[in-house]
Design a protein around this motif. Structure first.
Motif, mmCIF file in Angstrom:
data_model
loop_
_atom_site.group_PDB
_atom_site.id
_atom_site.type_symbol
_atom_site.label_atom_id
_atom_site.label_comp_id
_atom_site.label_asym_id
_atom_site.label_seq_id
_atom_site.Cartn_x
_atom_site.Cartn_y
_atom_site.Cartn_z
ATOM 1 N N SER B 76 -8.124 25.979 -41.963
ATOM 2 C CA SER B 76 -7.526 24.777 -41.390
ATOM 3 C C SER B 76 -6.414 25.176 -40.428
ATOM 4 O O SER B 76 -5.835 26.267 -40.550
ATOM 5 C CB SER B 76 -6.946 23.873 -42.487
ATOM 6 N N THR B 77 -6.140 24.321 -39.457
ATOM 7 C CA THR B 77 -4.999 24.533 -38.570
ATOM 8 C C THR B 77 -4.144 23.278 -38.519
ATOM 9 O O THR B 77 -4.648 22.153 -38.643
ATOM 10 C CB THR B 77 -5.434 24.881 -37.134
ATOM 11 N N LEU B 78 -2.861 23.504 -38.349
ATOM 12 C CA LEU B 78 -1.889 22.435 -38.129
ATOM 13 C C LEU B 78 -1.178 22.740 -36.823
ATOM 14 O O LEU B 78 -0.684 23.854 -36.634
ATOM 15 C CB LEU B 78 -0.873 22.373 -39.264
ATOM 16 N N THR B 79 -1.139 21.784 -35.911
ATOM 17 C CA THR B 79 -0.397 21.942 -34.671
ATOM 18 C C THR B 79 0.848 21.069 -34.719
ATOM 19 O O THR B 79 0.768 19.900 -35.093
ATOM 20 C CB THR B 79 -1.266 21.563 -33.454
ATOM 21 N N VAL B 80 1.966 21.658 -34.370
ATOM 22 C CA VAL B 80 3.199 20.889 -34.227
ATOM 23 C C VAL B 80 3.377 20.697 -32.725
ATOM 24 O O VAL B 80 3.585 21.671 -31.987
ATOM 25 C CB VAL B 80 4.408 21.627 -34.833
ATOM 26 N N SER B 81 3.259 19.454 -32.273
ATOM 27 C CA SER B 81 3.206 19.169 -30.841
ATOM 28 C C SER B 81 4.553 18.716 -30.292
ATOM 29 O O SER B 81 5.361 18.110 -31.007
ATOM 30 C CB SER B 81 2.167 18.065 -30.575
ATOM 31 N N ASN B 82 4.761 19.026 -29.020
ATOM 32 C CA ASN B 82 5.959 18.559 -28.323
ATOM 33 C C ASN B 82 7.196 18.725 -29.208
ATOM 34 O O ASN B 82 7.885 17.764 -29.556
ATOM 35 C CB ASN B 82 5.787 17.093 -27.912
ATOM 36 N N MET B 83 7.449 19.957 -29.562
ATOM 37 C CA MET B 83 8.457 20.257 -30.583
ATOM 38 C C MET B 83 9.886 19.957 -30.150
ATOM 39 O O MET B 83 10.238 20.077 -28.969
ATOM 40 C CB MET B 83 8.354 21.726 -30.986
ATOM 41 N N SER B 84 10.676 19.574 -31.117
ATOM 42 C CA SER B 84 12.112 19.380 -30.938
ATOM 43 C C SER B 84 12.819 20.158 -32.052
ATOM 44 O O SER B 84 12.184 20.568 -33.024
ATOM 45 C CB SER B 84 12.466 17.896 -31.033
ATOM 46 N N PRO B 85 14.115 20.372 -31.927
ATOM 47 C CA PRO B 85 14.839 21.112 -32.974
ATOM 48 C C PRO B 85 14.665 20.510 -34.363
ATOM 49 O O PRO B 85 14.724 21.245 -35.359
ATOM 50 C CB PRO B 85 16.291 21.042 -32.500
ATOM 51 N N GLU B 86 14.417 19.209 -34.443
ATOM 52 C CA GLU B 86 14.228 18.562 -35.750
ATOM 53 C C GLU B 86 12.951 19.031 -36.445
ATOM 54 O O GLU B 86 12.777 18.804 -37.643
ATOM 55 C CB GLU B 86 14.185 17.034 -35.598
ATOM 56 N N ASP B 87 12.060 19.660 -35.701
ATOM 57 C CA ASP B 87 10.822 20.183 -36.292
ATOM 58 C C ASP B 87 11.024 21.553 -36.922
ATOM 59 O O ASP B 87 10.096 22.097 -37.538
ATOM 60 C CB ASP B 87 9.725 20.274 -35.233
ATOM 61 N N SER B 88 12.210 22.114 -36.771
ATOM 62 C CA SER B 88 12.502 23.408 -37.398
ATOM 63 C C SER B 88 12.372 23.259 -38.905
ATOM 64 O O SER B 88 13.053 22.441 -39.525
ATOM 65 C CB SER B 88 13.903 23.883 -37.028
#
Lengths: 111, 114
Positions: B76-88
């Motif tokens: 499986s894959t998970l993509t974190v898109s259009n990242m911001s610091p809150e996604d850390s």
């Protein structure tokens, strides 16, 4: 909605003593509760599962109880060792076998 | 039991970019899940990865932000898109096998967004 609550304060105990961690849930009794251990920088590792109709389960130095009247599970580590120091997470199952985790309790065992 | 690997183990990314995290299991499993663990926090379920169909997302998580693929029973894959610091955060893959209710977790991917 169901909440899983664990004591957020770290538990500090002396080596050789029994550590007791508490997990409380707020609403309905889940079909089962699970306990995991998490070390820093690692994923959780499954320890024990206890079902709603079980009052107690043991595995080596570990013991888990499930009290549906108190809406509580207790996790005991007997003869604790410094290597037992970690964060311990309680989780309950939702529909579809998804897990909801408590905040975890950090255990520190001092030699 | 199941042995799970995740790639990358960690990454530092720039704001606005995307990162795809891979999860590989050494055996076929029924259920695969993606969790997020923010610093000092417990695990929050993002979604259930469904083999051959769209993932099932939890409240607060959407497909546009966290697209998930599961082409077979071991990957499986998970993509974190259009990242911001809150996604850390640390992103963890977990699986449930055919026989047990317990879940097995991967080592996690530590993501830092600048």
């Amino acid at each position: 909605s169901q909440k899983i609550e664990q004591n957020s304060e770290a538990l500090n105990i002396q080596e050789g003593k029994t550590a007791t961690l508490t997990c409380n849930y707020t609403n309905y009794s889940p079909a089962y509760l699970q306990w995991y251990r998490q070390d820093p920088g690692r994923g959780p590792v499954f320890l024990l599962l206890i079902r709603e109709n079980e009052k107690e389960k043991r595995k080596e130095r570990l013991k888990v109880t499930f009290d549906t009247t108190l809406k509580q599970s207790l996790f005991h580590i007997t003869a604790s060792q410094p290597a037992d120091s970690a964060t311990y997470l309680c989780a309950h199952n939702n529909a579809g076998n998804m897990l909801t985790f408590g905040g975890g309790t950090r255990l520190m065992v001092k030699p | 039991s199941a042995v799970i690997s995740q790639k990358p183990s960690r990454d530092i990314c720039q704001r606005g970019t995307s990162l795809t995290i891979q999860c590989q299991v050494d055996s076929q499993v029924t259920m695969m899940f993606w969790y997020r663990q923010q610093p000092g926090q417990s695990l929050t379920l993002i979604a259930t990865a469904n083999q051959g169909s769209e993932a099932t997302y939890e409240s607060g998580f959407v497909i546009d932000k966290f697209p998930i693929s599961r082409p077979n029973l071991t990957f499986s894959t998970l993509t974190v898109s259009n990242m911001s610091p809150e996604d850390s955060s640390i992103y963890l893959c977990s699986v449930e096998t055919w026989l047990a209710n317990e879940q097995f977790f991967g080592p996690g991917t530590r993501l830092t967004v600048l």
